[in-house]
Design an enzyme around this catalytic site. Structure first.
Site: not given
Length: 561
Positions: A114, A250, A419
């Site tokens: 995804i 992120c 991560l």
């Protein structure tokens, strides 16, 4: 003719998963050498098209910038590919003669990947390469706003894999992405494991699918600037990390926490680095713009240039502005800009001392970044380690930009775009996910003892098994019913001459290293932490996890008794 997009998407999933599964049935028979040749050719295609793919990603999504997306593409097509060279991931992994154990890699089958809209091409390269390296097929589900660039990436890499001898259909990409289609992909009976990158919703869906899943949490990365830091270097790196691809990674910096004694120097360096300090009204406008009423980030602001974000908030900044800076005094919903912002907007906290700085950093991680990443700039290793022990983050980076350090560009963590945030954040792993997570390990174990030998108890002194367990527990202060030894009182030496002075003693020889009987994972971690060796003998019992952890560090030293 009307068309139900969700039904089309679900049917595409069914068709492409079956194709990928059929391809995997052939691919799982390939040797390590065949797989490695395919991965090398596939990575080369990613390198050759890094700029082209970056351009179409920015064009389609409007997020980030081309030059930094090229770097992210190359992180995977180049740096990751080189890191994986020589890794055994197919068939026989290793033999452990002293334990009479043999380990084999067993691929999981079809990987359901995804993908996000923030890093669509680099994440596609990454997931395709680690899936192929581990002997798997892959089906990619692009973000609906990044279908074209994700599918273009998948097609380029797929054609390269085919040229290198991979089975047809080994890489599939959904051209009709939808939420229903993605859910069907994650729940398909042929899906072996899910690699999910995205927001809370898609990660929760992955973990709720009934399939093994690697999904990761958000990052709200704090950066502590400690008083011994090289301030010009630290601030230059903070700006470099925060402005990288306009904050779409992120693990990019979300706030710096600075001791008051450094305030003037930090302010000067931020301004020299073209950071723009927002006033109270501008800060309030940014908070209303970036954070929606349902407490999520406004997608129109994700990965945008600081000049554009300022304009959207109703004020102007110089055209060469690198990042927008807001000064905050607290953490939580009363301070919207204390959350992850996915844009070149950086919060700053001024605090009185190191203890206060650590408290703010911990609060930031618990407010939307639990388990992810934090950074410290310092030359004081004692404080660096104190910070590392306290922070609820699984990547503690030292003196490096956060995006580059967390993904393995400037550190020795495994190069990765996924991560893990660990159990505290609801993730299955705290690792940087790589091919080693996409196969299972089959163990061939020969008999080495009888049950009686495993649990034997002996009279006086106990058997070897009892002795090993007692020593293991004693090292941790848990030994039961152990007699307390009588104190040893040193006796003065008799004078060697009539003067009454004791004779000079010959210095004792250096003691031989102590050979331990048992080594567990905790022992190895402590040895690595304190930079010391563990001396083992031929009969030392070593747990498999301890051996795995110690093998790259040369911690275990074999010594004959």
């Amino acid at each position: 003719m009307l068309e139900d997009k969700d039904l089309v998407s679900i049917q595409e999933v069914r068709t492409k998963v079956e194709k990928a599964y059929a391809a995997w049935l052939k691919y799982r028979t390939y040797s390590q050498e065949q797989v490695d040749a395919i991965v090398e050719r596939t990575a080369a295609a990613g390198r050759a098209n890094a700029q082209k793919l970056a351009e179409i990603a920015v064009e389609e999504t409007g997020y980030g910038n081309v030059k930094d997306k090229i770097v992210k593409n190359l992180l995977n097509a180049d740096f990751l590919a080189r890191k994986m060279r020589g890794m055994r991931t197919i068939g026989l992994l290793r033999e452990i003669p002293e334990e009479r154990m043999v380990e084999y890699a067993v691929p999981v089958g079809v990987v359901a990947a995804i993908l996000p809209t923030t890093n669509p091409t680099s994440t596609a390269i990454y997931k395709i390469l680690i899936s192929l390296k581990a002997g798997n097929a892959i089906v990619l589900s692009p973000h609906p706003r990044a279908v074209r660039c994700t599918c273009a990436t998948a097609d380029l890499l797929y054609r390269a894999a085919i040229e290198a001898g991979a089975p047809e259909d080994i890489v599939q990409c959904l051209g009709h992405a939808s939420i229903d289609g993605t859910n069907a992909l994650m729940r398909h009976e042929r899906t072996g494991v899910i690699l999910s990158t995205g927001g809370h919703g898609i990660v929760r869906a992955a973990y709720s699918s009934g399939k093994p899943a690697f999904g990761v949490g958000p990052g709200n990365v704090p950066v502590l600037i400690e008083r011994t830091a090289d301030i010009p270097d630290a601030i230059a790196k903070v700006i470099e990390g925060k402005s990288f691809d306009y904050g779409t990674v992120c693990s990019s910096e979300q706030a710096i926490v600075v001791e008051d004694v450094l305030k003037d120097r930090v302010l000067a360096e931020l301004k020299a680095g073209k950071a723009y300090f927002c006033n109270a009204e501008q800060k309030q406008a940014l908070g209303k713009l970036l954070v929606t009423p349902n407490w999520s980030i406004n997608p129109a602001c994700v990965g945008q240039a600081p000049t554009k974000i300022a304009g959207m908030a109703g004020f102007t900044v110089p055209p060469d502005t690198s990042i927008l800076v807001v000064e905050l005094e607290g953490v939580g919903k009363q301070h919207p800009l204390s959350m992850e912002k996915l844009s070149p907007v950086l919060a700053v906290y001024w605090v009185k001392d190191f203890a206060s700085a650590m408290s703010i950093c911990e609060s930031l991680l618990r407010f939307g970044g639990l388990g992810h990443t934090c950074v410290i700039y310092s030359k004081d290793d004692a404080r660096i380690r104190e910070y590392a022990q306290r922070m609820p983050a699984n990547r503690v980076l030292v003196n490096t930009p956060a995006p580059q350090g967390s993904t393995g560009i400037t550190t020795n963590v495994f190069p990765s775009m996924t991560l893990g945030c660990g159990a505290a954040a609801g993730n299955i792993t705290s690792d940087n996910v790589g091919p080693q997570h996409l196969y299972n390990i089959k163990r061939l174990a020969y008999v080495v003892r009888t049950p009686a030998e495993a649990f034997q108890s002996a009279p006086a002194g106990g058997g070897i098994a009892t002795q090993v367990v007692d020593k293991f527990l004693a090292r941790r202060g848990q030994a039961q019913d152990a007699p307390t030894p009588a104190p040893v009182v040193a006796q003065p030496s008799a004078p060697a001459c009539g003067c009454g002075a004791p004779a000079r003693e010959t210095p004792p020889a250096a003691p031989a290293p102590a050979i331990v009987d048992f080594v567990c994972e905790e022992d190895v971690r402590n040895a690595i932490k304190h930079s010391r060796k563990i001396y083992i003998g031929p009969k030392t019992i070593i747990t498999p996890s301890a051996r795995d952890l110690a093998s790259p560090s040369d911690i275990l030293v074999l010594t004959q008794r």
